[in-house]
Design an enzyme around this catalytic site. Structure first.
Site, short mmCIF file in Angstrom:
data_model
loop_
_atom_site.label_atom_id
_atom_site.label_comp_id
_atom_site.label_asym_id
_atom_site.label_seq_id
_atom_site.Cartn_x
_atom_site.Cartn_y
_atom_site.Cartn_z
N LYS A 109 0.88 -1.19 0.00
CA LYS A 109 0.00 0.00 0.00
C LYS A 109 0.90 1.23 0.00
CE LYS A 109 -3.80 -2.47 0.61
NZ LYS A 109 -4.95 -2.52 -0.30
N LYS A 160 2.15 -9.31 -1.73
CA LYS A 160 1.46 -9.36 -3.02
C LYS A 160 1.26 -7.95 -3.59
CE LYS A 160 -3.12 -9.93 -3.25
NZ LYS A 160 -3.63 -8.54 -3.34
N ASP A 193 -1.26 -5.23 -5.28
CA ASP A 193 -2.69 -5.01 -5.11
C ASP A 193 -3.42 -5.37 -6.40
OD1 ASP A 193 -3.91 -2.67 -2.67
OD2 ASP A 193 -4.86 -4.45 -3.50
N GLU A 194 -4.76 -5.51 -6.28
CA GLU A 194 -5.51 -6.06 -7.43
C GLU A 194 -5.47 -5.16 -8.65
OE1 GLU A 194 -6.89 -5.17 -4.58
OE2 GLU A 194 -8.13 -3.46 -5.12
N HIS A 208 -7.26 -13.48 -6.91
CA HIS A 208 -7.94 -12.34 -6.29
C HIS A 208 -9.35 -12.27 -6.91
CE1 HIS A 208 -8.94 -8.38 -4.85
NE2 HIS A 208 -7.84 -8.37 -4.12
N LYS A 268 -13.33 -5.68 6.66
CA LYS A 268 -14.12 -4.59 6.08
C LYS A 268 -15.09 -5.04 4.98
CE LYS A 268 -10.85 -3.24 2.41
NZ LYS A 268 -9.72 -2.40 2.05
C1 CAP Z 1 -7.04 -5.49 1.34
C2 CAP Z 1 -7.13 -5.45 -0.17
C3 CAP Z 1 -7.80 -6.66 -0.78
C4 CAP Z 1 -9.16 -6.94 -0.25
C5 CAP Z 1 -9.93 -7.80 -1.21
C6 CAP Z 1 -7.86 -4.20 -0.64
O1 CAP Z 1 -6.40 -4.34 1.78
O2 CAP Z 1 -5.84 -5.40 -0.74
O3 CAP Z 1 -7.84 -6.43 -2.18
O4 CAP Z 1 -8.99 -7.66 0.90
O5 CAP Z 1 -11.14 -8.15 -0.58
O6 CAP Z 1 -7.43 -3.69 -1.68
O7 CAP Z 1 -8.83 -3.85 0.02
P1 CAP Z 1 -6.54 -3.97 3.34
P2 CAP Z 1 -11.57 -9.69 -0.51
O8 CAP Z 1 -5.87 -5.05 4.14
O9 CAP Z 1 -5.79 -2.64 3.48
O10 CAP Z 1 -7.98 -3.86 3.63
O11 CAP Z 1 -10.41 -10.38 0.12
O12 CAP Z 1 -12.82 -9.68 0.32
O13 CAP Z 1 -11.80 -10.10 -1.92
MG MG Z 2 -6.42 -5.09 -2.72
#
Ligand code: CAP
Ligand code: MG
Length: 422
Positions: free
Chosen positions: A149, A175, A177-178, A267, A306
């Site tokens: 992040k 990892k 991020d998406e 993801h 969250k």
């Molecule tokens: C988490 C995260 C993940 C989410 C995906 C985000 O970051 O990198 O992509 O967890 O949700 O971008 O929000 P944080 P899920 O740890 O800062 O929240 O796993 O429900 O698909």
């Molecule tokens: Mg993410």
């Protein structure tokens, strides 16, 4: 064949039938008419009789609505309706036009019971939980990871530096991020080379196996190129945004991976557009599909973080992707996954070290716990954030409460104070 004649409440499904459990909310018609329409439109029917229909087709390819309990309808489809090994076609049938029919107010796939004649036409995971634990040399405890992040914006050099700090602090996994792929500020090739270099350095310093999960998400030929690049530079994993890239792209990458031998981290960004509310397909059903298509790790929700996803649903998904024999319950159908390996459940989204005991309590130790803000938001920064996350796992593995363990582990103590021990 119009939307009639598919209901047979005495029908006993055949072992080769593909069974779909739907939640159907009719729109100004009764449930029988709606169920008939769903069965017809998802198989051989249309809105009116057609002169070209043949008795043979109706006899051999008609699905059977064999259970109607309130809005919950079960339909058994003959295996020969589907092309083996073609997930796009199967879903274009049982999860295609029917969602757009005016005769329905809402429609959701709750679960799919996959017959062996279909299961055997898919690869399943290459590594699965045993293969991943062996690769990382972590036999028992949950794996802990972070997402770099801010999501986007860091330069490739800074990205690699933050990854190094997370690994040295205690993360097993780092990892992308998406939505980080190959942007101008962080080009894929430079990021991969530099971050893998940092991984090597962190492995040397810690004596532990460390994992980098680069996001190869792109058009499928480009994904193949990126995955080969990762392999060439010593990577062990690839991350794919499986919903936005699509089912067929995942099948192609799973096939390509027969040569590359990378662990596939799935993801699920965008899943909630399909899985939330009364329309679409449940995450439970999607998770089964991704297990069949061969992901090794899959985001399933956290219960406490969250993102939406209640306790029972997330626990059912974890069970469905990690077990071989599934016992039937409410909307969970009995299943023997046979040779299809178990998929590592990934819990991510709003987590911080103070959540770790709860996540393990609900979901067990065969989980990958990922924290983005929960690590990089630590008052002392990434390295201490990663240390706090690892200390939280260690506490649970030693049978201690987080509060107790924090008395002698300062990184965790500061994290609990900062994020709050929920
Ligand atoms: C988490 C995260 C993940 C989410 C995906 C985000 O970051 O990198 O992509 O967890 O949700 O971008 O929000 P944080 P899920 O740890 O800062 O929240 O796993 O429900 O698909
Ligand atoms: Mg993410």
């Amino acid at each position: 064949m119009s939307y009639e004649g598919f209901i047979d409440l005495h029908y006993k499904p055949d072992k080769d039938d593909l069974i779909v459990e739907f939640y159907i909310e009719p729109n100004r018609v009764d449930i029988y008419k709606a169920a008939n329409a769903v069965a017809g439109e998802s198989s051989i029917g249309t809105w009116t009789d057609v002169k070209t229909m043949e008795k043979r087709i109706a006899k051999t390819l008609s699905p059977k609505v064999f259970s109607i309990k309130g809005p919950h309808v079960k339909i058994a489809y003959p295996c020969r309706l589907f092309e083996r090994g073609n997930m796009a076609e199967i879903l274009s049938s049982v999860a295609g036009n029917i969602f757009g029919m005016k005769i329905l107010r809402n429609l959701k796939i709750i679960g799919i019971d996959w017959p062996n004649c279909i299961i055997n036409s898919f690869e399943g995971p290459k590594f699965g939980i045993p293969g991943i634990r062996k690769l990382l040399k972590i036999p028992k405890r949950p794996l802990v990871g972070t997402i770099i992040k801010p999501k986007l914006g860091l330069t490739w050099k800074k990205h690699a530096q933050v990854a190094y700090e997370a690994w040295v602090g205690g993360c097993d996994i780092v990892k992308d991020d998406e939505n980080l792929t190959n942007q101008t500020f962080n080009p894929f090739d430079k990021r991969i080379i530099e971050t893998l270099k940092m991984r090597k350095r962190a492995e040397k310093e810690t004596g532990e196996v460390k994992v980098y999960m680069p996001n190869v998400t792109a058009e499928v030929d480009e994904m193949k190129k990126r995955a080969r690049f990762v392999k060439k530079h010593g990577g062990r994993y690839m991350m794919i945004d499986v919903v936005t890239t699509g089912f067929s792209a995942l099948q192609t990458m799973r096939d390509e991976n027969k040569k590359l031998n990378l662990v596939i981290h799935a993801h699920r960004a965008m899943h909630a557009a399909l899985t939330r509310g009364k329309m679409g397909i449940s995450m439970f059903a999607l998770a089964e599909i991704y297990r069949l298509l061969g992901v090794d790790q899959l985001h399933i929700g956290t219960i406490v973080g969250k993102m939406e996803g209640g306790k029972e649903e997330v626990m059912d998904i974890r069970n469905e992707i990690e077990s071989t024999f599934i016992k039937p319950k409410k909307h969970v159908l009995e299943r023997n996954w046979g040779r299809i390996k178990p998929v590592f459940a990934v819990c991510s989204g709003g987590l911080h070290p103070g959540h770790v005991d709860k996540v393990i309590k609900y979901l067990g130790k065969d989980v990958i716990i990922q924290m983005g803000g929960g690590i990089h938001g630590h008052p002392l920064g990434t390295l201490q954030g990663a240390t706090a996350a690892r200390e939280a796992i260690d506490a649970v593995m030693k049978g201690k409460t987080l509060k107790e363990y924090a008395k002698t582990h300062i990184a965790l103590k500061i994290a609990l104070k900062h994020f709050g021990k929920k």
